[in-house]
Design an enzyme around this catalytic site. Structure first.
Site, PDB file in Angstrom:
ATOM      1  N   CYS A  37      47.768  41.175  36.438  1.00  0.00           N
ATOM      2  CA  CYS A  37      46.500  41.589  37.051  1.00  0.00           C
ATOM      3  C   CYS A  37      46.144  40.659  38.212  1.00  0.00           C
ATOM      4  O   CYS A  37      45.617  41.120  39.228  1.00  0.00           O
ATOM      5  CB  CYS A  37      45.377  41.583  36.017  1.00  0.00           C
ATOM      6  SG  CYS A  37      45.784  42.451  34.496  1.00  0.00           S
ATOM      7  N   CYS A  57      49.843  50.235  35.510  1.00  0.00           N
ATOM      8  CA  CYS A  57      48.612  50.588  34.781  1.00  0.00           C
ATOM      9  C   CYS A  57      47.728  51.534  35.573  1.00  0.00           C
ATOM     10  O   CYS A  57      46.735  52.033  35.043  1.00  0.00           O
ATOM     11  CB  CYS A  57      47.829  49.324  34.436  1.00  0.00           C
ATOM     12  SG  CYS A  57      47.338  48.401  35.904  1.00  0.00           S
TER      13      CYS A  57
HETATM   14 FE1  FES Z   1      45.832  46.990  35.372  1.00  0.00          FE
HETATM   15 FE2  FES Z   1      44.906  44.638  34.634  1.00  0.00          FE
HETATM   16  S1  FES Z   1      45.705  46.196  33.337  1.00  0.00           S
HETATM   17  S2  FES Z   1      45.362  45.310  36.629  1.00  0.00           S
END
Ligand code: FES
Length: 132
Positions: A105, A36
């Site tokens: 996360c 991400c």
């Molecule tokens: Fe990247 Fe939560 S979506 S750490």
């Protein structure tokens, strides 16, 4: 959002604990989630194998902010051995749970804290890391 996240996640997202940097940190570690693009930095003051202080800066999602925030509370005052027992599941449990797709996360904070212990032991404490 309130149905998706627990009240504790929302609280730590809205009021992150121990946010910022630490001038007298003796260990600084970064972690990132390549999936991400989020990134996290922990500033930690370790003395006599105990976390005396910890702060963090982050560029990340709400769950990453909340998990990093609670992680600082979970390790404050703890021994390095205790820090090594902390994993993504324990961090999520401390927030009363995370949605399955947000579990990665909490892994960012856990892996950064483990890296901090290894960095401290390999450098400041002068220990040689185990081979293999
Ligand atoms: Fe990247 Fe939560 S979506 S750490």
């Amino acid at each position: 959002m309130s149905d998706y996240y627990t009240a504790k996640v929302i609280d730590h997202f809205n009021n992150p604990r121990n946010i910022g940097s630490l001038e007298d940190a003796n260990v600084v570690v970064q972690a990132g989630d390549p999936g991400c693009g989020d990134a996290l930095v922990f500033f930690i003051k370790i003395e006599d194998d105990i976390i005396h202080d910890i702060k963090f800066l982050i560029k990340g999602c709400g769950a990453a902010i909340a998990t990093s925030s609670i992680a600082t509370e979970l390790v404050m005052g703890k021994t390095l051995e205790e820090v090594l027992t902390l994993d993504d599941n324990k961090i999520a449990a401390a927030l009363d749970g995370l949605p399955e797709e947000k579990m990665h996360c909490s892994n960012m904070a856990a892996s950064a804290l483990h890296a901090a212990v290894h960095q401290y032991r390999a450098t400041i404490a002068g220990e040689t890391p185990p081979i293999g």
